[in-house]
Design an enzyme around this catalytic site. Structure first.
Site, PDB file in Angstrom:
ATOM      1  N   LYS A  81       0.900  -1.313  -0.089  1.00 23.01           N
ATOM      2  CA  LYS A  81      -0.041   0.014  -0.066  1.00 23.01           C
ATOM      3  C   LYS A  81       0.953   1.306  -0.041  1.00 23.01           C
ATOM      4  CE  LYS A  81      -4.175  -1.996   2.213  1.00 23.01           C
ATOM      5  NZ  LYS A  81      -4.880  -2.102   3.343  1.00 23.01           N
ATOM      6  N   LYS A 138      -7.840 -10.766  -8.645  1.00 25.05           N
ATOM      7  CA  LYS A 138      -8.972 -10.810  -7.731  1.00 25.05           C
ATOM      8  C   LYS A 138     -10.113  -9.815  -8.055  1.00 25.05           C
ATOM      9  CE  LYS A 138      -9.439 -11.639  -2.613  1.00 25.05           C
ATOM     10  NZ  LYS A 138      -8.572 -11.457  -1.376  1.00 25.05           N
ATOM     11  N   LYS A 198     -12.497  -3.640  -5.237  1.00 24.29           N
ATOM     12  CA  LYS A 198     -13.199  -2.273  -5.386  1.00 24.29           C
ATOM     13  C   LYS A 198     -12.441  -1.424  -5.853  1.00 24.29           C
ATOM     14  CE  LYS A 198     -15.743  -2.743  -1.051  1.00 24.29           C
ATOM     15  NZ  LYS A 198     -15.411  -3.685  -0.237  1.00 24.29           N
TER      16      LYS A 198
END
Length: 344
Positions: free
Chosen positions: A120, A203, A206
């Protein structure tokens, strides 16, 4: 010492962030359906980790709305507030309080090695990544350890976070005295991953670059059907399961299997000699008929926010009964003076 006996059933805990307007099919099949099953087999505790949500920038009004929407979808998807404990993380202040204690027994290098922070922070840039993002696995450990669960149902990609919880529980117990159950990961091996309909090697998420690969629980049925019928497949015409050669068809077969309870081999047999269009059309009908009651029930719950908030407050009260006992034991063991009157 905090007791590890929870009556006849083992205790499990899990949660999903309020990171969008809707849960998607991957959330539903990968987590929610298992939660519904586990609430009959275990003493189940489920929560909405809104403290974790603010490790990245959030618009306050949107966060509040998404938290309610997520809770409503949990319930509409089958989470029964009379069978389990359902609450919002920020309603139980013991999460943040225990998180601070665990921060103070976690090494900087140890926290630096957490792979999700690396991923991230690389996406955001190191200067943009917050200290909260860096330490959120430690708060996640606090989420777990507060409730003394024997197991934490997670996907393989979350195993590292449960291992950190185990390490911190063992470290605290060794340094200060027994306070925590050392939890085990309940890896959901039987739960196949659901992939993006337009990029079936990624995968379903969102954060996908295009919404057309997502099936959201709150989508209009026509949108859902169109996205399934437009799913990427391949130039072959044979319906068979082969994740390497035919990832798109394999993803559709997985969804079909999970929603109908049929084995993938049985689904393949049913479509022997038929075309991709037949599979997509039937699957679209199955998905719509399965998700539409969830969407409608969610809308009913959201139409009465006061009642939804009451249910969440009741869950938080149940959660605090457990969490406050754990925190009091931890505070005593680390040497904090008890406040007058026993209140924190």
């Amino acid at each position: 010492m905090t007791t590890t006996t929870h009556g006849a059933r083992q205790r499990v805990l899990s949660g999903m962030q309020p990171s969008g307007e809707s849960l998607h099919l991957g959330n539903y099949l990968g987590a929610l359906v298992h939660w519904v099953r586990m609430q009959d087999e275990y003493e189940a505790i489920y929560f909405i980790p809104d403290l974790h949500a603010i490790t990245v920038p959030q618009e306050p009004g949107e966060l509040a709305e998404r938290t309610r929407r997520t809770a409503a979808q949990y319930i509409a998807g089958g989470v029964d507030v009379d069978k389990c404990t359902l609450f919002v993380q920020s309603h139980v202040p013991e999460h943040a309080q225990l998180g601070w204690v665990l921060n103070c027994i976690t090494g900087f290098g140890e926290a630096s090695r957490m792979t999700q922070f690396k991923d991230k922070s690389q996406k955001q840039g190191a200067d943009a990544a917050s200290v909260g993002l860096f330490t959120y696995p430690i708060l996640q450990a606090a989420d777990i350890l507060l409730y003394q669960p024997e197991g934490v149902p997670v996907g393989e990609d979350q195993r590292q976070h449960v291992e950190l919880s185990r390490d911190l529980a063992q470290r605290f117990n060794s340094r200060f005295g027994e306070a925590f159950v050392v939890p085990k990961p309940f890896i959901q091996k039987e739960s196949a991953k659901i992939y993006d309909l337009q990029n079936p090697t990624a995968k379903m998420s969102k954060s996908a670059s295009s919404a057309t690969g997502l099936i959201n629980l709150m989508d209009d049925p026509k949108v859902t059907a169109k996205r399934i019928k437009s799913a990427v497949t391949d130039t072959d015409t044979e319906i068979r399961f082969d994740k390497e050669a035919k990832p798109g068809i394999s993803n559709l077969l997985t969804i079909y299997s999970m929603l109908t309870g049929k084995t993938i081999d049985d689904v393949v047999g049913d479509f022997q000699g038929r075309m991709y269009g037949h599979l997509k059309t039937e699957l679209a009908d199955i998905v719509v008929s399965h998700l539409e009651p969830i969407r409608l029930r969610t809308e009913e719950l959201l139409a009465d926010p006061a009642e939804l908030d009451r249910l969440l407050a009741r869950g938080a009260e149940k959660a605090r009964t457990i969490a406050s006992a754990t925190l009091a034991d931890v505070y005593s063991k680390v040497g904090f003076l008890p406040p007058l009157g026993g209140a924190r």
